[in-house]
Design a protein around this motif. Structure first.
Motif, PDB file in Angstrom:
ATOM      1  N   UNK A 229       0.827  -1.191   0.000  1.00  0.00           N
ATOM      2  CA  UNK A 229       0.000   0.000   0.000  1.00  0.00           C
ATOM      3  C   UNK A 229       0.872   1.256   0.000  1.00  0.00           C
ATOM      4  N   UNK A 230       1.958   1.218   0.819  1.00  0.00           N
ATOM      5  CA  UNK A 230       2.864   2.362   0.874  1.00  0.00           C
ATOM      6  C   UNK A 230       3.485   2.588  -0.494  1.00  0.00           C
ATOM      7  N   UNK A 231       3.865   1.504  -1.132  1.00  0.00           N
ATOM      8  CA  UNK A 231       4.464   1.597  -2.461  1.00  0.00           C
ATOM      9  C   UNK A 231       3.471   2.209  -3.443  1.00  0.00           C
ATOM     10  N   UNK A 232       2.230   1.751  -3.334  1.00  0.00           N
ATOM     11  CA  UNK A 232       1.182   2.251  -4.230  1.00  0.00           C
ATOM     12  C   UNK A 232       1.049   3.760  -4.142  1.00  0.00           C
ATOM     13  N   UNK A 233       1.069   4.275  -2.929  1.00  0.00           N
ATOM     14  CA  UNK A 233       0.934   5.718  -2.757  1.00  0.00           C
ATOM     15  C   UNK A 233       2.110   6.440  -3.393  1.00  0.00           C
ATOM     16  N   UNK A 234       3.329   5.944  -3.126  1.00  0.00           N
ATOM     17  CA  UNK A 234       4.522   6.599  -3.668  1.00  0.00           C
ATOM     18  C   UNK A 234       4.530   6.565  -5.186  1.00  0.00           C
ATOM     19  N   UNK A 235       4.118   5.435  -5.726  1.00  0.00           N
ATOM     20  CA  UNK A 235       4.103   5.318  -7.179  1.00  0.00           C
ATOM     21  C   UNK A 235       3.194   6.370  -7.787  1.00  0.00           C
ATOM     22  N   UNK A 236       1.966   6.505  -7.243  1.00  0.00           N
ATOM     23  CA  UNK A 236       1.087   7.482  -7.894  1.00  0.00           C
ATOM     24  C   UNK A 236       1.596   8.896  -7.685  1.00  0.00           C
ATOM     25  N   UNK A 237       2.244   9.143  -6.538  1.00  0.00           N
ATOM     26  CA  UNK A 237       2.763  10.493  -6.309  1.00  0.00           C
ATOM     27  C   UNK A 237       3.883  10.816  -7.305  1.00  0.00           C
ATOM     28  N   UNK A 238       4.812   9.875  -7.467  1.00  0.00           N
ATOM     29  CA  UNK A 238       5.932  10.136  -8.369  1.00  0.00           C
ATOM     30  C   UNK A 238       5.435  10.284  -9.802  1.00  0.00           C
ATOM     31  N   UNK A 239       4.439   9.479 -10.150  1.00  0.00           N
ATOM     32  CA  UNK A 239       3.900   9.573 -11.507  1.00  0.00           C
ATOM     33  C   UNK A 239       3.279  10.938 -11.765  1.00  0.00           C
ATOM     34  N   UNK A 240       2.530  11.420 -10.781  1.00  0.00           N
ATOM     35  CA  UNK A 240       1.892  12.723 -10.995  1.00  0.00           C
ATOM     36  C   UNK A 240       2.950  13.818 -11.028  1.00  0.00           C
ATOM     37  N   UNK A 241       4.012  13.638 -10.224  1.00  0.00           N
ATOM     38  CA  UNK A 241       5.123  14.590 -10.217  1.00  0.00           C
ATOM     39  C   UNK A 241       5.730  14.680 -11.610  1.00  0.00           C
ATOM     40  N   UNK A 242       5.998  13.516 -12.189  1.00  0.00           N
ATOM     41  CA  UNK A 242       6.618  13.466 -13.512  1.00  0.00           C
ATOM     42  C   UNK A 242       5.730  14.137 -14.533  1.00  0.00           C
ATOM     43  N   UNK A 243       4.443  13.874 -14.403  1.00  0.00           N
ATOM     44  CA  UNK A 243       3.542  14.317 -15.432  1.00  0.00           C
ATOM     45  C   UNK A 243       3.288  15.811 -15.409  1.00  0.00           C
ATOM     46  N   UNK A 244       3.110  16.344 -14.216  1.00  0.00           N
ATOM     47  CA  UNK A 244       2.705  17.741 -14.167  1.00  0.00           C
ATOM     48  C   UNK A 244       3.879  18.688 -14.323  1.00  0.00           C
ATOM     49  N   UNK A 245       5.072  18.228 -13.983  1.00  0.00           N
ATOM     50  CA  UNK A 245       6.198  19.108 -14.259  1.00  0.00           C
ATOM     51  C   UNK A 245       6.855  18.750 -15.588  1.00  0.00           C
ATOM     52  N   UNK A 246       6.343  17.729 -16.255  1.00  0.00           N
ATOM     53  CA  UNK A 246       6.851  17.292 -17.555  1.00  0.00           C
ATOM     54  C   UNK A 246       8.366  17.115 -17.555  1.00  0.00           C
ATOM     55  N   UNK A 247       8.885  16.320 -16.623  1.00  0.00           N
ATOM     56  CA  UNK A 247      10.305  15.997 -16.637  1.00  0.00           C
ATOM     57  C   UNK A 247      10.447  14.483 -16.705  1.00  0.00           C
ATOM     58  N   UNK A 248      11.578  14.003 -17.202  1.00  0.00           N
ATOM     59  CA  UNK A 248      11.801  12.557 -17.167  1.00  0.00           C
ATOM     60  C   UNK A 248      12.137  12.113 -15.738  1.00  0.00           C
ATOM     61  N   UNK A 249      11.631  10.974 -15.343  1.00  0.00           N
ATOM     62  CA  UNK A 249      11.959  10.406 -14.042  1.00  0.00           C
ATOM     63  C   UNK A 249      12.573   9.026 -14.291  1.00  0.00           C
ATOM     64  N   UNK A 250      13.765   8.805 -13.743  1.00  0.00           N
ATOM     65  CA  UNK A 250      14.447   7.533 -13.947  1.00  0.00           C
ATOM     66  C   UNK A 250      14.621   6.857 -12.596  1.00  0.00           C
ATOM     67  N   UNK A 251      14.204   5.611 -12.493  1.00  0.00           N
ATOM     68  CA  UNK A 251      14.320   4.882 -11.238  1.00  0.00           C
ATOM     69  C   UNK A 251      15.081   3.594 -11.489  1.00  0.00           C
ATOM     70  N   UNK A 252      15.785   3.112 -10.469  1.00  0.00           N
ATOM     71  CA  UNK A 252      16.435   1.819 -10.640  1.00  0.00           C
ATOM     72  C   UNK A 252      15.777   0.810  -9.712  1.00  0.00           C
TER      73      UNK A 252
END
Lengths: 377, 349
Positions: A229-252
C-alpha cells in the motif's frame, strides 16, 4: 480538483446548503457516495441529487484534450519534443529520441551491471547547456544506497564531453547543478518528495533520478500488504510529479532470485504448467525484478540490464513506442557505450527475463571492494 | 408499498406514509392543498409529489396485462427482437485477424469488454489501436466514429498514436488500391492529424475524478454524437490506492460499471476497460489474476492476454455468446497485427 468545495461550485443556494449541513463539504465527499446513499443522507428527491451531482461532476472532471492538441503542445513547448537523449544512438532511435518526459523509466539489473553508471551519465546530459544538446537544468538525484561518486561523474564528463568539461569552471558548474539527497527511510523520502514537488516548479529541475527505489521500499521493516500500500501511494505520487512538471523520471530496481514455485500463470493455464517445469531451459532464468508486478504496471518504460555469457546487454523490456530490442554494451571510462546500434529483436518470455551469467567476477569484486572501502572511511 | 417507488426524499416519504397515503392511487386522488395540509409541506412541493404520483400510476397502469398489449412488462424486449438487433450491431476490428475471428468480428458495440494482462503484454497498445480503428470510414468497413480515451495511469503516448494512425492509413490505401484497380483516383483522404483530432483524451488523477468524469460523459457524448468507443486505461488503478473501506469501494465500482453499461446501450458504443493483473496465493502456489477480480461480474466479456511460449496470446475468459478460445497476436511497430507476419529483424539466439 477533488478537494473543491461544493458551495463554491455555483449550485443553487438551497441545495448547496443541504450539502454543507450534512457535512458533505468537498467534491470528494459527495462522489464517494452512490446516488441512492446521497438521497438518504441529504433527504432530498432523486431528481435534485442527480442534477446536483451532474453539476458537481462537470466541475470536477478533468479537461478534455484531443490527441492532436497534445502532440502540438509537446512539439511547441519542449526542446527535442519531450525527450532526453541518452547519446546512445541505437537506444535513442528506438525510444523516438531518448528518455521521454512525463513518465517513469525504470532500470532493472543485477548489482554491478551499470545502472548507476547510466544514471550518472543521464544527470550530466540533463545539466549540460542547451547549445551542447543538454537540457540546461538542475538534476535531483535521490541516492538511497550511497553509491553516487562525484569523482566518477567528473570522469565520465571529461571522457565523453572533453570540449565542455576541460573549459575552466564548467566542471564545477555542471556538478553544481546536481543535487544529491540521501533519505534513510521511506517516510523521510516521502517528506523530501513533497519538498521536491515545490522546488520543481520554482527551480529549473529537468531530471529526477531515484537510485534505487527497491532499496528504499525493501529496507522498510514491515512487509506484505502494508508495504504494497505504501508503495502504491509513492508510485502514484511520483507519476503525478513526472507528469505535471513534464520531466523525465528515472528509477532503478534491483533483482532477486525467484522463489521456488513462483509460477507466473493464470488458472486456465494450469494444465500446461508441468511441461514448463520440466523444461531445463527455464532453470537458468531465475532472477526477477525485486519490486513486484504492481510496480511493474506503473512504469512506462522498463530497461533491463543483463549479462549473457560475459556480454552485457541493455534490453527494452517494456516500451509502448518501440519493439523489444536488445543492445550489447560495455562500460568504459566515458560511461555506457553500445557495441551495436542496430539491436536485435527479442521474442516471447526472453523479453522480460533477467540473466546474470558470466558477468566477469573481477568487475563485481572491484565494485564491492570499492563499496567496503568507502564505507569504512 | 407503491409510495416507496416515488423518487422523493426519505422524510417526505415518511410523512406520506404517516398520513395514511400508501398507494399511488390515494395520492393521485387528493388535491394539492389537501395533500399540503395533510403532510405539512408547501403547496408547490405537494403539487410536485402529485405530478410524480400521477406519472408513476399511469406507468403502472400501462404495465398491467389487460390482453390488448403485447409487451407483458413495460420497457422489456423479446428475445427475437434482441436477436435481430444483435445482427446489425457493429464491431470494431482489432487489426489482428485471428483475434477478430475468436471475438466474432471484433470488439462489439453496446457491450463492455475487459482486457487484462501482465505489464508489457500490450494492453495500452490494444487500447490505442482500437481508438484509431474506430475511425476507419464506413467505405472501408469501419464505423467512422470517434474515441474517448480515459487515462488513469499516464501511459498514453501520442508518438505511438501517430505511428499506429499512419500505419492504419497506409493499410487503407493498400486496400482501396486492391479493390479499385481501374480507378486512378483512389487516394485515402484521411490525414493522421484527423485521426489524432478525433481522440478525446482525459487524464484522470484520482478515483473522485474518475467517477466525476463518468457522470459527465453522458453530457459529453450528447454533444459529440459520433463517439463509438470509450477506453478506460486502467479501470482499477485508482481504486487500488487510498481505500480503507472495501465495501464502499465495491459499491462505487459497481455503480460506475452500471453507468458505463448504460452509456454503452444508450449511445450504441463499445466500452473497453483495461485492467492490471496481480498475484494471488491459491492452493499452495502463486497465480496471476485480474486486479479486483470480483468487480468484473459487471462486464460482459473478459479477455486475458498472456505469454504462450514465444507468442502473445489472447484468451476469452468470459463471454455470454462466444466460446472460450485463444488466438495469437503480435505487437509490431505498425500496431497490433497477426502473429504470423514475419518481422524483419532476426530473432535473438
Amino acid at each position: 480538483m477533488a478537494n473543491k468545495l461544493i458551495n463554491q461550485m455555483g449550485l443553487p443556494k438551497s441545495i448547496a446548503n443541504i450539502f454543507t449541513a450534512r457535512n458533505v463539504i468537498t467534491a470528494k465527499d459527495a462522489l464517494s457516495h452512490t446516488e441512492f446513499e446521497l438521497m438518504e443522507l441529504l433527504d432530498v428527491g432523486k431528481e435534485e441529487v442527480t442534477s446536483a451531482m451532474a453539476h458537481v461532476s462537470e466541475v470536477v472532471c478533468p479537461p478534455c484534450q484531443t490527441a492532436l492538441l497534445l502532440l502540438e503542445q509537446r512539439v511547441r513547448n519542449e526542446c527535442m519534443a519531450g525527450h532526453l537523449p541518452t547519446r546512445l544512438k541505437g537506444l535513442d532511435e528506438a525510444l523516438c529520441g531518448g528518455i521521454p518526459f512525463g513518465v517513469l523509466t525504470e532500470l532493472v539489473g543485477p548489482a554491478g551491471i551499470g545502472k548507476t553508471q547510466f544514471c550518472l551519465k543521464l544527470s550530466l546530459l540533463a545539466s549540460m547547456p542547451a547549445n551542447c544538446g543538454g537540457l540546461d537544468g538542475r538534476v535531483i538525484y535521490i541516492d538511497v544506497e550511497s553509491k553516487f561518486r562525484s569523482k566518477r561523474l567528473i570522469e565520465i564528463g571529461i571522457n565523453s564531453f572533453p570540449e565542455i568539461f576541460l573549459k575552466k569552471g564548467m566542471a564545477q558548474e555542471m556538478a553544481g547543478r546536481i543535487l544529491i539527497l540521501r533519505p534513510t527511510s521511506l517516510s523521510e523520502f516521502a517528506e523530501s518528495l513533497h519538498q521536491i514537488k515545490v522546488s520543481l516548479l520554482q527551480q529549473q529541475v529537468k531530471l529526477l533520478i531515484i537510485d534505487s527505489m527497491a532499496a528504499l521500499v525493501l529496507g522498510e521493516r514491515d512487509c506484505g500488504a502494508s508495504r504494497q500500500q505504501a508503495l502504491g501511494w509513492h508510485v502514484s505520487f511520483i507519476k503525478s510529479l513526472a507528469e505535471f512538471s513534464r520531466i523525465p523520471v528515472v528509477l532503478t530496481n534491483q533483482v532477486r532470485s525467484q522463489i521456488g514455485d513462483e509460477s507466473r500463470m493464470y488458472s486456465f493455464q494450469a494444465q500446461s504448467r508441468s511441461i514448463i517445469k520440466d523444461n531445463p531451459a527455464t532453470y537458468d532464468s531465475h532472477l526477477v525484478a525485486a519490486l513486484g508486478i504492481n510496480w511493474a504496471h506503473a512504469v512506462t518504460i522498463r530497461l533491463v540490464l543483463e549479462a549473457r555469457s560475459g556480454q552485457r546487454f541493455i534490453k527494452l523490456a517494456k516500451s509502448p513506442i518501440s519493439p523489444a530490442l536488445a543492445f550489447p554494451f560495455k562500460i568504459t571510462s566515458s560511461g555506457m557505450v553500445l557495441l551495436d546500434d542496430d539491436g536485435v529483436e527479442m521474442k516471447g518470455p526472453e523479453i522480460s527475463t533477467i540473466n546474470c551469467q558470466g558477468l566477469s567476477l573481477s568487475s563485481l569484486a572491484v565494485s564491492s571492494a570499492e563499496y567496503f572501502l568507502t564505507k569504512n572511511t | 408499498m407503491e409510495v416507496g417507488m416515488l423518487p422523493i426524499s426519505a422524510s417526505k416519504r415518511g410523512k406520506l406514509l404517516a398520513a395514511g397515503y400508501t398507494t399511488l392511487d390515494a395520492i393521485a386522488r387528493a388535491s394539492p392543498t389537501h395533500l399540503a395540509r395533510d403532510i405539512d409541506v408547501s403547496d408547490s412541493e405537494a403539487s410536485e409529489i402529485l405530478s410524480l404520483a400521477t406519472k408513476a400510476s399511469s406507468a403502472l397502469e400501462r404495465e398491467r396485462p389487460n390482453g390488448t398489449h403485447t409487451a407483458v412488462v413495460g420497457g422489456g424486449q423479446t428475445a427475437w427482437d434482441m436477436l435481430n438487433e444483435e445482427k446489425f450491431s457493429s464491431c470494431i476490428t482489432t487489426s489482428c485477424v485471428d483475434l477478430d475471428n475468436i471475438l466474432g468480428g471484433g470488439i462489439k458495440c453496446k457491450e463492455v469488454t475487459e482486457i487484462g494482462g501482465v505489464p508489457g503484454i500490450g494492453k495500452t497498445q490494444i487500447g490505442i489501436q482500437l481508438a484509431v480503428n474506430v475511425q476507419i470510414p464506413q467505405e472501408y468497413g469501419g464505423l467512422g466514429g470517434k474515441a474517448i480515451y480515459i487515462d488513469t495511469e499516464g501511459s498514453f503516448m501520442v508518438e505511438r498514436v501517430l505511428q499506429i494512425a499512419e500505419a492504419c492509413i497506409e493499410d487503407m490505401a493498400e486496400y482501396s488500391h486492391q479493390f479499385h484497380k481501374d480507378f486512378q483516383a483512389c487516394d485515402v483522404k484521411v490525414h493522421p492529424n484527423n485521426i489524432l483530432e478525433n481522440i478525446f483524451y482525459f487524464r484522470v488523477c484520482s478515483y473522485t475524478e474518475q467517477i466525476a468524469l463518468i457522470n459527465y460523459l453522458d453530457k459529453f457524448i450528447m454533444e459529440n454524437k459520433d463517439v463509438k468507443i470509450i477506453i478506460v486505461d486502467s479501470v482499477t488503478f485508482h481504486f487500488r490506492q487510498d481505500f480503507d473501506d472495501m465495501a464502499l469501494r465495491t459499491r462505487l465500482l459497481s455503480e460506475m460499471a452500471l453507468k458505463l453499461m448504460k452509456l454503452a446501450k444508450k449511445f450504441c458504443l463499445a466500452i473497453v476497460m483495461l485492467n492490471q493483473v496481480t498475484t494471488k496465493y491459491v492452493e499452495g502456489s502463486f497465480q496471476l489474476t485480474l486486479a479486483l477480480g470480483n468487480w468484473s461480474h459487471s462486464c460482459t466479456n473478459r479477455i486475458i492476454l498472456f505469454w504462450n511460449g514465444n507468442e502473445r496470446h489472447a484468451f476469452i475468459d468470459k463471454s455470454p455468446s462466444l466460446k472460450s478460445a485463444s488466438a495469437p497476436y503480435s505487437v509490431t511497430t505498425r500496431g497490433i497485427r497477426n502473429s504470423t507476419s514475419s518481422s524483419k529483424r532476426i530473432k535473438m539466439m
